[in-house]
Scaffold this active site. Sequence first.
Site, short mmCIF file in Angstrom:
data_model
loop_
_atom_site.label_atom_id
_atom_site.label_comp_id
_atom_site.label_asym_id
_atom_site.label_seq_id
_atom_site.Cartn_x
_atom_site.Cartn_y
_atom_site.Cartn_z
N HIS A 168 17.15 10.46 48.95
CA HIS A 168 17.18 9.29 47.85
C HIS A 168 15.93 9.57 46.92
O HIS A 168 15.00 10.13 47.28
CB HIS A 168 16.80 7.96 48.46
CG HIS A 168 18.21 7.36 49.70
ND1 HIS A 168 18.58 6.24 49.33
CD2 HIS A 168 18.98 8.45 50.14
CE1 HIS A 168 19.78 6.50 50.43
NE2 HIS A 168 19.92 7.59 50.82
N PRO A 169 16.09 9.03 45.65
CA PRO A 169 15.14 9.27 44.74
C PRO A 169 13.98 8.39 44.87
O PRO A 169 14.20 7.29 45.37
CB PRO A 169 15.94 8.61 43.53
CG PRO A 169 16.94 7.81 43.96
CD PRO A 169 17.30 8.53 45.06
#
Length: 320
Positions: A168-169
Amino acid sequence: MANQDMTLEEYQSRYAACKEVLKQYLQYAHGRDIVIWGTRENGRIAKEALEALGRESKFFVSSRPRTNTWYGLPLHHADVLDVKKHYVIRTTYAAEVVNLLRKAGFKLWSDELLVVSKWRDDMQYCGRFVGRGNCEYKNLFATNNGWMIKCLGKYCSLDSTVRIVPNHPLDYVTTNGILYHPEVSPLREKFQTTINKMGKPIHFGEEPPEGLVEIGNDVWLGENVVILPGVKIGDGAVIGAGAIVTKDVKPYAIMGGVPARLIRYRFSEEMIGAFLRIKWWDWPIEKIEENLELFYYPELFCETFDAEYKSAVEAEKDTR
């Protein structure tokens, strides 16, 4: 005959392999009625291969029959089998089926014949290269993140639970998919426009910033192994059960843990070099068959097929 679940090429391959096995081993039926265990595509292929050889099956068998007939023949429960009356053509690897047959007195070859093979040649699957000798590749590609695989080398051993998991960013306000995941976000059109405008990675459905996963040849991935994007796993590597692979893995390394760390190498540095030069996985199957015994003796294998390794061994002997 192929169908929507099987390509013509795959059908032809399975049919030819099944027919060849039947030709070799049907002699063991010794007058007993031939029956087929399996009500999936391999069962149908076995029936067609039998008919092509001028033989027929009396009925199909299943441990959980849901109908009275299948593909034009009666379908019975396994408890009707009698080793003195029936010769079983088995079209499944299921341990439950094998155990039931053994308890009923059926022995492999003499009383029952396995006619399916998990062997597959080099192919393109889901637009990716999948090397020959792989069995569980479909499970890997069937996951939501199977698209993150660039290639799967030859002769790999993959547990069906192996997964590729994207990051995930971490540099946005939130790691939640509302900012980048079109399947869970009500802001899909807005965030796609915003991401394109800002030049940010979308983190879903496109090649991740870290790159695609590359799995080499002769790689063993154990149960519940997780691989992160961009990882390259070298030829001959082994990843232990439950490991999370976050970085590239060198050829013939044995890795384990969270995150995965080097435990040891499978062979000496000199032997690893020899294997990487020999590239036995590129050999035709006939050459592997011809030299099969040497595969059980790695040092002799390297001496036989790699001149550099052989010279080093001889030089070491001369210095003793």
